[in-house]
Design an enzyme around this catalytic site. Structure first.
Site, PDB file in Angstrom:
ATOM      1  N   ARG A 172      50.410 -16.883  40.404  1.00  0.00           N
ATOM      2  CA  ARG A 172      51.827 -17.078  39.813  1.00  0.00           C
ATOM      3  C   ARG A 172      53.100 -16.283  39.693  1.00  0.00           C
ATOM      4  O   ARG A 172      53.545 -15.597  38.757  1.00  0.00           O
ATOM      5  CB  ARG A 172      51.033 -16.258  38.408  1.00  0.00           C
ATOM      6  CG  ARG A 172      49.773 -16.885  37.848  1.00  0.00           C
ATOM      7  CD  ARG A 172      49.724 -17.818  37.764  1.00  0.00           C
ATOM      8  NE  ARG A 172      48.169 -18.292  36.627  1.00  0.00           N
ATOM      9  CZ  ARG A 172      47.532 -18.666  37.675  1.00  0.00           C
ATOM     10  NH1 ARG A 172      47.338 -19.627  39.175  1.00  0.00           N
ATOM     11  NH2 ARG A 172      46.342 -19.447  36.761  1.00  0.00           N
ATOM     12  N   CYS A 219      46.725 -19.039  29.617  1.00  0.00           N
ATOM     13  CA  CYS A 219      46.236 -18.352  29.650  1.00  0.00           C
ATOM     14  C   CYS A 219      47.538 -16.833  29.361  1.00  0.00           C
ATOM     15  O   CYS A 219      48.320 -17.371  29.706  1.00  0.00           O
ATOM     16  CB  CYS A 219      45.515 -17.921  30.836  1.00  0.00           C
ATOM     17  SG  CYS A 219      44.057 -18.888  31.173  1.00  0.00           S
ATOM     18  N   GLU A 285      50.820 -13.414  31.031  1.00  0.00           N
ATOM     19  CA  GLU A 285      51.210 -14.176  31.598  1.00  0.00           C
ATOM     20  C   GLU A 285      52.627 -15.422  30.565  1.00  0.00           C
ATOM     21  O   GLU A 285      53.366 -15.794  31.386  1.00  0.00           O
ATOM     22  CB  GLU A 285      49.808 -15.162  32.227  1.00  0.00           C
ATOM     23  CG  GLU A 285      50.264 -16.822  32.508  1.00  0.00           C
ATOM     24  CD  GLU A 285      50.028 -17.164  33.601  1.00  0.00           C
ATOM     25  OE1 GLU A 285      48.389 -16.491  33.881  1.00  0.00           O
ATOM     26  OE2 GLU A 285      49.528 -18.383  33.334  1.00  0.00           O
TER      27      GLU A 285
HETATM   28  P1  FAD Z   1      58.647 -23.091  31.039  1.00  0.00           P
HETATM   29  O1  FAD Z   1      57.366 -23.136  30.245  1.00  0.00           O
HETATM   30  O2  FAD Z   1      59.353 -24.041  29.840  1.00  0.00           O
HETATM   31  O3  FAD Z   1      59.096 -21.676  30.704  1.00  0.00           O
HETATM   32  C1  FAD Z   1      58.032 -20.973  32.307  1.00  0.00           C
HETATM   33  C2  FAD Z   1      59.265 -20.056  32.564  1.00  0.00           C
HETATM   34  O4  FAD Z   1      59.564 -21.172  33.995  1.00  0.00           O
HETATM   35  C3  FAD Z   1      60.633 -19.762  31.749  1.00  0.00           C
HETATM   36  O5  FAD Z   1      60.638 -18.309  32.498  1.00  0.00           O
HETATM   37  C4  FAD Z   1      61.400 -20.524  32.302  1.00  0.00           C
HETATM   38  O6  FAD Z   1      62.900 -20.389  32.196  1.00  0.00           O
HETATM   39  C5  FAD Z   1      60.994 -21.172  33.839  1.00  0.00           C
HETATM   40  N1  FAD Z   1      60.898 -22.168  34.086  1.00  0.00           N
HETATM   41  C6  FAD Z   1      60.970 -23.141  33.589  1.00  0.00           C
HETATM   42  N2  FAD Z   1      61.874 -24.590  34.688  1.00  0.00           N
HETATM   43  C7  FAD Z   1      62.610 -23.828  34.815  1.00  0.00           C
HETATM   44  C8  FAD Z   1      63.562 -24.151  36.362  1.00  0.00           C
HETATM   45  N3  FAD Z   1      63.432 -25.396  36.737  1.00  0.00           N
HETATM   46  N4  FAD Z   1      63.659 -23.189  37.261  1.00  0.00           N
HETATM   47  C9  FAD Z   1      63.432 -22.115  37.133  1.00  0.00           C
HETATM   48  N5  FAD Z   1      62.874 -21.577  36.193  1.00  0.00           N
HETATM   49  C10 FAD Z   1      62.021 -22.606  35.552  1.00  0.00           C
HETATM   50  N6  FAD Z   1      49.270 -21.929  34.534  1.00  0.00           N
HETATM   51  C11 FAD Z   1      48.502 -21.838  35.800  1.00  0.00           C
HETATM   52  O7  FAD Z   1      49.453 -21.658  36.768  1.00  0.00           O
HETATM   53  N7  FAD Z   1      47.390 -22.310  36.401  1.00  0.00           N
HETATM   54  C12 FAD Z   1      46.537 -23.314  34.668  1.00  0.00           C
HETATM   55  O8  FAD Z   1      45.455 -23.694  35.734  1.00  0.00           O
HETATM   56  C13 FAD Z   1      47.208 -23.219  34.147  1.00  0.00           C
HETATM   57  N8  FAD Z   1      46.141 -24.379  32.769  1.00  0.00           N
HETATM   58  C14 FAD Z   1      47.294 -24.890  31.706  1.00  0.00           C
HETATM   59  C15 FAD Z   1      46.671 -25.433  30.619  1.00  0.00           C
HETATM   60  C16 FAD Z   1      47.258 -25.401  29.530  1.00  0.00           C
HETATM   61  C17 FAD Z   1      46.445 -25.906  28.388  1.00  0.00           C
HETATM   62  C18 FAD Z   1      48.170 -25.164  29.072  1.00  0.00           C
HETATM   63  C19 FAD Z   1      49.609 -25.069  27.813  1.00  0.00           C
HETATM   64  C20 FAD Z   1      49.588 -24.056  30.081  1.00  0.00           C
HETATM   65  C21 FAD Z   1      48.550 -23.621  31.680  1.00  0.00           C
HETATM   66  N9  FAD Z   1      48.870 -23.108  32.466  1.00  0.00           N
HETATM   67  C22 FAD Z   1      48.440 -22.519  33.826  1.00  0.00           C
HETATM   68  C23 FAD Z   1      50.687 -22.450  32.008  1.00  0.00           C
HETATM   69  C24 FAD Z   1      51.712 -22.702  32.478  1.00  0.00           C
HETATM   70  O9  FAD Z   1      51.647 -24.421  33.112  1.00  0.00           O
HETATM   71  C25 FAD Z   1      52.589 -22.584  33.533  1.00  0.00           C
HETATM   72  O10 FAD Z   1      52.552 -20.973  33.596  1.00  0.00           O
HETATM   73  C26 FAD Z   1      53.613 -23.762  34.277  1.00  0.00           C
HETATM   74  O11 FAD Z   1      54.093 -23.020  35.209  1.00  0.00           O
HETATM   75  C27 FAD Z   1      54.542 -23.622  33.148  1.00  0.00           C
HETATM   76  O12 FAD Z   1      55.489 -24.255  33.708  1.00  0.00           O
HETATM   77  P2  FAD Z   1      56.829 -25.336  32.516  1.00  0.00           P
HETATM   78  O13 FAD Z   1      57.880 -25.718  33.176  1.00  0.00           O
HETATM   79  O14 FAD Z   1      56.050 -25.351  30.908  1.00  0.00           O
HETATM   80  O15 FAD Z   1      57.810 -23.525  32.751  1.00  0.00           O
HETATM   81  N1  EPU Z   2      35.141 -15.392  30.748  1.00  0.00           N
HETATM   82  C1  EPU Z   2      34.200 -15.104  30.198  1.00  0.00           C
HETATM   83  N2  EPU Z   2      34.307 -15.310  28.883  1.00  0.00           N
HETATM   84  C2  EPU Z   2      35.494 -16.102  28.652  1.00  0.00           C
HETATM   85  C3  EPU Z   2      36.714 -16.454  29.756  1.00  0.00           C
HETATM   86  C4  EPU Z   2      36.539 -16.541  30.606  1.00  0.00           C
HETATM   87  O1  EPU Z   2      33.520 -15.181  30.200  1.00  0.00           O
HETATM   88  O2  EPU Z   2      36.041 -16.315  27.244  1.00  0.00           O
HETATM   89  C5  EPU Z   2      34.096 -15.735  32.188  1.00  0.00           C
HETATM   90  C6  EPU Z   2      33.755 -17.104  33.666  1.00  0.00           C
HETATM   91  O3  EPU Z   2      31.860 -17.199  32.548  1.00  0.00           O
HETATM   92  C7  EPU Z   2      33.763 -17.259  34.669  1.00  0.00           C
HETATM   93  C8  EPU Z   2      35.140 -16.059  34.719  1.00  0.00           C
HETATM   94  O4  EPU Z   2      35.687 -15.673  33.498  1.00  0.00           O
HETATM   95  O5  EPU Z   2      32.858 -16.507  35.328  1.00  0.00           O
HETATM   96  C9  EPU Z   2      36.292 -17.240  35.073  1.00  0.00           C
HETATM   97  O6  EPU Z   2      36.271 -17.916  34.059  1.00  0.00           O
HETATM   98  P1  EPU Z   2      37.468 -19.374  34.813  1.00  0.00           P
HETATM   99  O7  EPU Z   2      36.412 -19.650  35.245  1.00  0.00           O
HETATM  100  O8  EPU Z   2      38.220 -19.967  33.275  1.00  0.00           O
HETATM  101  O9  EPU Z   2      38.631 -18.931  35.205  1.00  0.00           O
HETATM  102  P2  EPU Z   2      39.994 -18.189  34.472  1.00  0.00           P
HETATM  103  O10 EPU Z   2      39.906 -16.435  35.498  1.00  0.00           O
HETATM  104  O11 EPU Z   2      39.730 -17.384  33.746  1.00  0.00           O
HETATM  105  C10 EPU Z   2      41.414 -19.492  36.054  1.00  0.00           C
HETATM  106  C11 EPU Z   2      43.011 -19.473  35.840  1.00  0.00           C
HETATM  107  C12 EPU Z   2      43.298 -20.563  34.447  1.00  0.00           C
HETATM  108  C13 EPU Z   2      42.941 -22.376  35.850  1.00  0.00           C
HETATM  109  C14 EPU Z   2      41.299 -21.401  35.678  1.00  0.00           C
HETATM  110  C15 EPU Z   2      41.029 -22.779  36.177  1.00  0.00           C
HETATM  111  C16 EPU Z   2      44.531 -16.669  35.376  1.00  0.00           C
HETATM  112  C17 EPU Z   2      45.166 -16.118  34.518  1.00  0.00           C
HETATM  113  N3  EPU Z   2      43.365 -18.540  35.155  1.00  0.00           N
HETATM  114  O12 EPU Z   2      41.643 -18.880  33.823  1.00  0.00           O
HETATM  115  O13 EPU Z   2      44.968 -20.542  34.284  1.00  0.00           O
HETATM  116  O14 EPU Z   2      42.971 -22.989  34.993  1.00  0.00           O
HETATM  117  O15 EPU Z   2      41.183 -20.061  37.042  1.00  0.00           O
HETATM  118  O16 EPU Z   2      40.799 -22.806  37.987  1.00  0.00           O
HETATM  119  O17 EPU Z   2      44.103 -17.205  36.552  1.00  0.00           O
HETATM  120  C18 EPU Z   2      46.702 -20.011  33.397  1.00  0.00           C
HETATM  121  O18 EPU Z   2      47.153 -19.592  34.522  1.00  0.00           O
HETATM  122  O19 EPU Z   2      47.397 -20.576  32.194  1.00  0.00           O
HETATM  123  C19 EPU Z   2      45.493 -21.281  33.636  1.00  0.00           C
HETATM  124  C20 EPU Z   2      44.919 -21.668  32.660  1.00  0.00           C
END
Ligand code: FAD
Ligand code: EPU
Length: 311
Positions: A172, A219, A285
């Site tokens: 991240r 997250c 995050e």
């Molecule tokens: P923004 O939210 O718009 O901005 C985030 C940061 O990035 C800010 O500091 C902004 O200034 C900067 N930024 C944006 N665009 C640029 C650019 N062009 N150049 C430089 N900096 C920039 N994240 C994960 O890592 N894994 C996941 O599985 C994941 N699942 C998600 C699921 C859901 C439903 C949601 C809502 C979010 C999830 N996220 C996940 C979090 C999010 O999508 C990531 O953090 C993503 O990288 C944010 O990108 P963004 O374009 O939306 O940036």
């Molecule tokens: N768990 C619990 N309780 C909860 C949630 C999770 O006990 O309320 C346990 C699950 O049962 C599992 C473990 O925690 O054993 C891990 O949970 P999960 O598989 O959901 O993955 P995570 O580590 O919580 C990460 C990323 C997500 C990404 C998923 C899938 C981070 C902070 N989160 O979640 O990224 O989508 O794996 O790969 O690294 C994000 O960064 O915004 C994000 C959504």
């Protein structure tokens, strides 16, 4: 209806509520600059600015932010997925330029149809390419830096073109300083088949089946050293805790969701509560705009199973 004004170099400039650009649906107004080329970007960056991507990691104050907010548009939100013959080698494909403003989900779908792998693990991340690169967004099945060949970054000192190896990236984290803007990237992809790419995407997609479907910035906290932050928050009994119209999701404790009409301070209060109740230090995050310390709880916390107040 009057047309939005344009800057000297032609960027569209409009005062808009930022809530509409975020997946949480929270955030007050700011002056938004829609920039579609490097000259417009240079003009926009001449005054204090923030860069907004897909708004999928942001909790923006109800008062908005005083700085101009830059959004990449036009050619900076377009993609050229044609392999560059000068840079591609066998099954290793290097694409043309993909704009920082390109929505990641559509890009991942397009790559699947073309049978091009390396970014399958990012399926389901509702970001723009620039934001996803800046955060090195990913899952345990892969992250953005798995598929990057070159990055073009606008810095206050001018445009830089760098290779991923020149950056200190990790979980991240891209190592790109805050405020430097990822304008375009070239992707480094592995030639495969649409079926194989889809199979890997399905794996990554299955891992997020338990995530809530409501308005959320994903997250809240990074996973501290191998332990799931979600598990820690869950074990602290915080699922279902509610402040105003923000809720710690019953489906997954590391997600805060907007039940409708939540405010940034509702979300801040829940983040404060988590930090108070979870013994392990958690790194945020979410990004809080305009930033600084977490806000003070202004409303009562309800609905969670841990005792509130001194034990
Ligand atoms: P923004 O939210 O718009 O901005 C985030 C940061 O990035 C800010 O500091 C902004 O200034 C900067 N930024 C944006 N665009 C640029 C650019 N062009 N150049 C430089 N900096 C920039 N994240 C994960 O890592 N894994 C996941 O599985 C994941 N699942 C998600 C699921 C859901 C439903 C949601 C809502 C979010 C999830 N996220 C996940 C979090 C999010 O999508 C990531 O953090 C993503 O990288 C944010 O990108 P963004 O374009 O939306 O940036
Ligand atoms: N768990 C619990 N309780 C909860 C949630 C999770 O006990 O309320 C346990 C699950 O049962 C599992 C473990 O925690 O054993 C891990 O949970 P999960 O598989 O959901 O993955 P995570 O580590 O919580 C990460 C990323 C997500 C990404 C998923 C899938 C981070 C902070 N989160 O979640 O990224 O989508 O794996 O790969 O690294 C994000 O960064 O915004 C994000 C959504």
């Amino acid at each position: 209806m009057t047309a939005a004004p344009h800057s000297r170099t032609g960027a569209r400039v409009d005062r808009l509520p930022l809530a509409r650009f975020t997946t949480l649906g929270v955030g007050g107004e700011a002056e938004v600059w829609f920039v579609s080329d490097h000259a417009q970007l240079a003009e926009a960056m001449a005054q204090p600015y923030r860069i907004l991507g897909g708004g999928s990691n942001l909790v923006i104050a109800d008062e908005g932010v005083p700085e101009r907010v830059i959004r990449l548009s036009g050619p900076l939100a377009e993609r050229d997925l044609m392999p560059d013959p000068a840079l591609s080698d066998g099954d290793q494909i290097v694409t043309g330029w993909v704009g920082g403003g390109v929505p990641l989900p559509g890009l991942v779908r397009a790559l699947q149809k073309l049978g091009l792998g390396n970014l399958e693990g990012t399926v389901g991340i509702p970001a723009q390419v620039g934001g996803a690169v800046w955060m090195n967004a990913g899952t345990r099945y892969g992250e953005m830096f798995d598929g990057l060949h070159t990055l073009e970054i606008a810095t206050p000192d001018g445009l830089r073109v760098v290779a991923p190896g020149e950056l200190r990236w990790g979980y991240r984290d891209s190592g790109i300083p805050r405020g430097h803007i990822v304008t375009r990237v070239r992707l480094k992809l592995q030639r495969s088949t649409p079926e194989e790419v889809l199979a890997k995407m399905t794996l990554a997609d299955t891992a997020r089946k338990g995530q809530p479907k409501m308005k959320t910035p994903g997250c809240a906290f990074k996973n501290p050293g191998g332990v799931g932050a979600g598990r820690l928050i869950d074990e602290a009994g915080l699922k279902g805790a509610r402040v105003g119209n923000a809720l710690i999701a019953p489906e997954h404790a590391n997600f805060i969701v907007n039940l409708g009409g939540a405010t940034a301070s509702d979300v801040h209060a829940l983040l404060d509560l988590i930090r108070q109740r979870v013994a392990v230090p958690l790194e945020l995050e979410y990004e809080l705009w305009p930033g600084g310390a977490l806000g003070q709880a202004t409303s009562a916390v309800t609905g969670f199973s841990w005792p509130v107040g001194p034990e």
